[in-house]
Structure formats: C-alpha cells, structure tokens
Design an enzyme around this catalytic site. Structure first.
Site, PDB file in Angstrom:
ATOM      1  CG  HIS A 106      -2.086  -1.016   1.050  1.00 42.67           C
ATOM      2  ND1 HIS A 106      -2.914  -1.379   2.087  1.00 42.67           N
ATOM      3  CD2 HIS A 106      -2.515  -1.729  -0.031  1.00 42.67           C
ATOM      4  CE1 HIS A 106      -3.796  -2.273   1.663  1.00 42.67           C
ATOM      5  NE2 HIS A 106      -3.563  -2.514   0.381  1.00 42.67           N
ATOM      6  CB  CYS A 136       7.507  15.162 -15.650  1.00 44.12           C
ATOM      7  SG  CYS A 136       6.201  15.298 -14.414  1.00 44.12           S
ATOM      8  CB  ALA A 216       1.423  -8.578  17.165  1.00 42.39           C
TER       9      ALA A 216
HETATM   10  C1  BJW Z   1      -4.000  -6.228  16.642  1.00 45.98           C
HETATM   11  C2  BJW Z   1      -3.394  -5.454  17.638  1.00 45.98           C
HETATM   12  C3  BJW Z   1      -2.298  -6.042  18.304  1.00 45.98           C
HETATM   13  C4  BJW Z   1      -5.004  -4.296  16.835  1.00 45.98           C
HETATM   14  N1  BJW Z   1      -1.890  -7.292  17.973  1.00 45.98           N
HETATM   15  N2  BJW Z   1      -3.582  -7.467  16.334  1.00 45.98           N
HETATM   16  C5  BJW Z   1     -16.058  -5.177  -3.006  1.00 45.98           C
HETATM   17  C6  BJW Z   1     -15.574  -6.456  -2.766  1.00 45.98           C
HETATM   18  C7  BJW Z   1     -14.208  -6.726  -2.789  1.00 45.98           C
HETATM   19  C8  BJW Z   1     -13.301  -5.718  -3.058  1.00 45.98           C
HETATM   20  C9  BJW Z   1     -13.770  -4.454  -3.280  1.00 45.98           C
HETATM   21  C10 BJW Z   1     -15.132  -4.186  -3.267  1.00 45.98           C
HETATM   22  N3  BJW Z   1     -15.303  -2.861  -3.528  1.00 45.98           N
HETATM   23  C11 BJW Z   1     -14.097  -2.299  -3.683  1.00 45.98           C
HETATM   24  C12 BJW Z   1     -13.166  -3.257  -3.539  1.00 45.98           C
HETATM   25  C13 BJW Z   1     -11.692  -3.065  -3.616  1.00 45.98           C
HETATM   26  C14 BJW Z   1     -11.146  -2.253  -2.463  1.00 45.98           C
HETATM   27  C15 BJW Z   1     -11.651  -2.851  -1.146  1.00 45.98           C
HETATM   28  O1  BJW Z   1     -11.116  -3.818  -0.623  1.00 45.98           O
HETATM   29  N4  BJW Z   1     -12.681  -2.259  -0.558  1.00 45.98           N
HETATM   30  C16 BJW Z   1     -13.253  -2.816   0.678  1.00 45.98           C
HETATM   31  C17 BJW Z   1     -13.611  -1.682   1.615  1.00 45.98           C
HETATM   32  C18 BJW Z   1     -14.421  -3.705   0.337  1.00 45.98           C
HETATM   33  N5  BJW Z   1      -9.692  -2.366  -2.551  1.00 45.98           N
HETATM   34  C19 BJW Z   1      -8.987  -1.545  -3.310  1.00 45.98           C
HETATM   35  O2  BJW Z   1      -9.485  -0.605  -3.897  1.00 45.98           O
HETATM   36  C20 BJW Z   1      -7.510  -1.880  -3.450  1.00 45.98           C
HETATM   37  N6  BJW Z   1      -7.166  -1.944  -4.824  1.00 45.98           N
HETATM   38  C21 BJW Z   1      -7.691  -2.896  -5.637  1.00 45.98           C
HETATM   39  O3  BJW Z   1      -8.507  -3.720  -5.234  1.00 45.98           O
HETATM   40  O4  BJW Z   1      -7.208  -2.867  -6.917  1.00 45.98           O
HETATM   41  C22 BJW Z   1      -7.752  -3.796  -7.866  1.00 45.98           C
HETATM   42  C23 BJW Z   1      -7.149  -5.172  -7.822  1.00 45.98           C
HETATM   43  C24 BJW Z   1      -7.791  -6.206  -8.452  1.00 45.98           C
HETATM   44  C25 BJW Z   1      -7.246  -7.488  -8.434  1.00 45.98           C
HETATM   45  C26 BJW Z   1      -6.021  -7.731  -7.812  1.00 45.98           C
HETATM   46  C27 BJW Z   1      -5.391  -6.698  -7.228  1.00 45.98           C
HETATM   47  C28 BJW Z   1      -5.945  -5.426  -7.210  1.00 45.98           C
HETATM   48  C29 BJW Z   1      -6.657  -0.785  -2.810  1.00 45.98           C
HETATM   49  C30 BJW Z   1      -6.804  -0.780  -1.323  1.00 45.98           C
HETATM   50  C31 BJW Z   1      -6.038   0.388  -0.718  1.00 45.98           C
HETATM   51  C32 BJW Z   1      -6.159   0.436   0.793  1.00 45.98           C
HETATM   52  N7  BJW Z   1      -5.609   1.616   1.278  1.00 45.98           N
HETATM   53  C33 BJW Z   1      -5.602   1.881   2.716  1.00 45.98           C
HETATM   54  C34 BJW Z   1      -5.238   3.372   2.976  1.00 45.98           C
HETATM   55  C35 BJW Z   1      -3.893   3.754   2.420  1.00 45.98           C
HETATM   56  C36 BJW Z   1      -2.750   3.465   3.357  1.00 45.98           C
HETATM   57  C37 BJW Z   1      -2.726   4.372   4.568  1.00 45.98           C
HETATM   58  O5  BJW Z   1      -3.277   5.479   4.538  1.00 45.98           O
HETATM   59  O6  BJW Z   1      -2.109   3.953   5.560  1.00 45.98           O
HETATM   60  O7  BJW Z   1      -4.719   0.970   3.368  1.00 45.98           O
HETATM   61  S1  BJW Z   1      -7.171   1.580   3.515  1.00 45.98           S
HETATM   62  C38 BJW Z   1      -6.484   0.982   5.013  1.00 45.98           C
HETATM   63  O8  BJW Z   1      -6.962  -0.367   5.201  1.00 45.98           O
HETATM   64  C39 BJW Z   1      -4.966   0.915   4.798  1.00 45.98           C
HETATM   65  C40 BJW Z   1      -4.643  -0.434   5.363  1.00 45.98           C
HETATM   66  O9  BJW Z   1      -3.433  -0.921   4.825  1.00 45.98           O
HETATM   67  C41 BJW Z   1      -5.854  -1.261   5.014  1.00 45.98           C
HETATM   68  C42 BJW Z   1      -6.048  -2.477   5.880  1.00 45.98           C
HETATM   69  O10 BJW Z   1      -6.257  -2.111   7.216  1.00 45.98           O
HETATM   70  P1  BJW Z   1      -5.686  -3.030   8.370  1.00 45.98           P
HETATM   71  O11 BJW Z   1      -4.221  -3.024   8.343  1.00 45.98           O
HETATM   72  O12 BJW Z   1      -6.351  -4.339   8.308  1.00 45.98           O
HETATM   73  O13 BJW Z   1      -6.142  -2.192   9.670  1.00 45.98           O
HETATM   74  P2  BJW Z   1      -7.504  -2.283  10.508  1.00 45.98           P
HETATM   75  O14 BJW Z   1      -7.563  -1.083  11.373  1.00 45.98           O
HETATM   76  O15 BJW Z   1      -8.662  -2.539   9.638  1.00 45.98           O
HETATM   77  O16 BJW Z   1      -7.332  -3.589  11.405  1.00 45.98           O
HETATM   78  C43 BJW Z   1      -6.362  -3.687  12.432  1.00 45.98           C
HETATM   79  C44 BJW Z   1      -6.409  -5.089  12.981  1.00 45.98           C
HETATM   80  O17 BJW Z   1      -5.358  -5.244  13.925  1.00 45.98           O
HETATM   81  C45 BJW Z   1      -7.719  -5.411  13.726  1.00 45.98           C
HETATM   82  O18 BJW Z   1      -8.199  -6.669  13.264  1.00 45.98           O
HETATM   83  C46 BJW Z   1      -7.305  -5.492  15.189  1.00 45.98           C
HETATM   84  O19 BJW Z   1      -8.051  -6.447  15.931  1.00 45.98           O
HETATM   85  C47 BJW Z   1      -5.853  -5.892  15.072  1.00 45.98           C
HETATM   86  N8  BJW Z   1      -4.984  -5.479  16.184  1.00 45.98           N
HETATM   87  N9  BJW Z   1      -3.995  -4.270  17.769  1.00 45.98           N
HETATM   88  C48 BJW Z   1      -2.522  -7.951  17.039  1.00 45.98           C
HETATM   89  N10 BJW Z   1      -1.618  -5.366  19.332  1.00 45.98           N
END
Ligand code: BJW
Length: 230
Positions: A106, A136, A216
């Site tokens: 990401h 550019c 973790a």
């Molecule tokens: C602990 C803990 C501790 C806490 N110990 N654990 C419908 C169906 C399917 C897909 C889609 C759909 N509609 C749209 C989509 C696609 C879309 C998507 O997934 N949307 C969903 C909302 C449904 N995805 C995209 O658009 C992606 N691109 C894409 O799909 O391109 C096309 C493609 C096609 C085919 C192959 C490949 C690609 C792009 C996604 C970009 C995400 N960007 C973000 C923000 C940018 C980065 C930033 O600002 O930092 O990335 S969103 C945000 O969520 C960030 C994160 O990386 C990402 C995931 O979050 P994460 O890391 O899981 O955090 P949390 O807060 O959700 O969870 C934390 C967890 O930790 C919890 O479970 C806690 O319990 C745990 N935890 N403390 C252990 N101490």
C-alpha cells in the site's frame, strides 16, 4: 527449502503507538475514507490529504519498532528457509526492526509519487500541495500511498509467493480490504498451512487453520522461537 509468507497490517504497529484504521477512535473514525484515501478525495482537497499524511509521517518518524516487528526481523535473519514479508502498512517499523526485504503493497509514507508520470522519490518530511516532480517538473507530487480503487504494488510477485508458500501468516489485519484479505484463500488453495495473529478473529478468520489470539508483541515472539527451534 520451506517458505513462510507473512502479511502484516496496522495491528502490528498499534503497540508502537500508531493508530489502526477501524478500531473505535481509529483513523477512519476521525477522517472519512473517501476524503483522505481515494484519488477523488485528493483531487477535491489536496491540502487535506497532504496534511493527513504529513501528520502520519511525523508520527511514524518518531515511532519505534516493538517486539512483534523485532520477532519477524529475527525470523528473516535466522530461519533456514525463505521468509517473505508483505505489509499493508505505510510506516517503516519493519525496516527499523531490521527486516531487509519488505514489500509495501500500500505504499510508503516516506515516498512521493508523481500523479502525471509515476516517478517515485523520497518524500520530504512535510509535503505541500503543488510540489513539483523532480522528473517531469509538473506540480503533481502526491504521497506514494495506494488509495481505494488503485492497484496495490508488487501484486504479481506477491501472488507468485502465495502460490509457493508452505506457511502463510497474517498479523494484525482486519480482513476488510482486498486484495490482501484474499491472500489466505489463495495460499490455502495452493496447500499452505495458515495462521492468524490478532486480538480477535478477523473478517476472514474462519479461513485460517490456526488462530493465535493476543497482542502481536506477545504471540509473535513465541511463534518465531518455536519455528527457529525447528
Ligand atoms: C492487533 C493489535 C495487536 C489491533 N496485535 N492485532 C467489493 C468487494 C471486494 C473488493 C472491493 C469491493 N469494492 C471495492 C473493492 C476493492 C477495495 C476494497 O477492498 N474495498 C473494501 C472496503 C471492500 N480495494 C482496493 O481498492 C484496493 N485496490 C484494488 O482492489 O485494486 C484492484 C485489484 C484487483 C485485483 C487484484 C489486485 C488489485 C486498494 C486498497 C487500498 C487500501 N488503502 C488503505 C489506505 C492507504 C494506506 C494508509 O493510509 O495507511 O490501506 S485503507 C487501510 O486499510 C490501509 C490499510 O493498509 C488497510 C487495511 O487495514 P488493516 O491493516 O487491516 O487495519 P484495521 O484497522 O482494519 O485492522 C487492524 C487489525 O489489527 C484489527 O483486526 C485489530 O483487531 C488488530 N490489532 N492491535 C494484534 N496489538
């Protein structure tokens, strides 16, 4: 040679003081996703988005890796097989812990990207809307972050690794965001053992063979030591 593929999310950096996204009071409670994590939001209000990432860049710069990051770095350096580390996180805590090969699917807070020519370069600590691309010369610099609707980095390489993994581990990710949330299914399809580390089962927790519930910083060192003990 055994291959372990590890996916990390915001939960691994939570105990280093960096906020997760979907927790109560997390980043998405403070900011609308569509305002700060989409290309459309950036086009509407670049200052809001640049300021959001400037603040997170400053916070990440001050953060230190925790025992979870350190355990994964130790696994990479001491495991007899291959360890592939994929993170959704945009901080550099894996690198600060000593991990040498980290795939940031990401993007990275430390990077800038040209919206016109795709050139990438190290971001200054404070970016400003209209910063110029050094390649550019257009005023089209943006944070090098993969927003919703954009293609994550290194996908071909990642799917190749998932196809040949013996073990797939997911750490601190909620399983809400694709394609990362689909990695467990992909790894299973190819015969890998799967294990999740989280405070609670994630949205895709039912797909893992094994789940370790707990912070973790506690669960990862135990797992790494057991792998290294053979
Ligand atoms: C602990 C803990 C501790 C806490 N110990 N654990 C419908 C169906 C399917 C897909 C889609 C759909 N509609 C749209 C989509 C696609 C879309 C998507 O997934 N949307 C969903 C909302 C449904 N995805 C995209 O658009 C992606 N691109 C894409 O799909 O391109 C096309 C493609 C096609 C085919 C192959 C490949 C690609 C792009 C996604 C970009 C995400 N960007 C973000 C923000 C940018 C980065 C930033 O600002 O930092 O990335 S969103 C945000 O969520 C960030 C994160 O990386 C990402 C995931 O979050 P994460 O890391 O899981 O955090 P949390 O807060 O959700 O969870 C934390 C967890 O930790 C919890 O479970 C806690 O319990 C745990 N935890 N403390 C252990 N101490």
């Amino acid at each position: 040679m055994q291959k372990i593929v590890i996916l990390t999310g915001a939960g691994i950096s939570a105990e280093s003081g960096l906020g997760t996204f979907r927790a109560e009071g997390g980043l998405w409670a403070q900011h609308k996703i569509e305002d700060v994590a989409t290309p459309e939001g950036f086009a509407r209000n670049p200052k809001l988005v640049v300021d959001f990432y400037n603040a997170r860049r400053a916070q990440a710069t001050d953060a230190a890796p925790n025992a979870g990051h350190l355990a994964l770095a130790k696994l990479e350096s001491e495991f007899a097989g291959e360890v592939i580390l994929i993170t959704q996180n945009v901080d550099d805590l894996h690198e600060k812990a000593g991990s040498e090969k980290v795939m940031h699917m990401h993007g990275v807070l430390a990077g800038a990207l040209c919206a016109m020519c795709d050139h990438r370069w190290p971001a200054p600590l404070v970016m400003a809307p209209g910063d110029r691309c050094p390649h550019c010369d257009q005023p089209s610099a943006r944070p090098d972050i993969v927003w919703f609707g954009e293609m994550p980095y290194d996908m071909d390489e990642i799917f190749d690794h998932l196809a040949s993994a013996d073990i797939f581990a997911s750490v601190g990710t909620s399983g809400n965001v694709y394609p990362a949330a689909g990695f467990v299914a992909e790894a299973r399809r190819n015969g890998a053992d799967t294990i999740e580390f989280n405070l609670e089962p994630s949205m895709v927790g039912g797909q893992f063979k094994d789940i370790r519930i707990g912070p973790a910083t506690q669960t990862l060192p135990v797992w790494v030591d057991s792998l290294l003990a053979g």
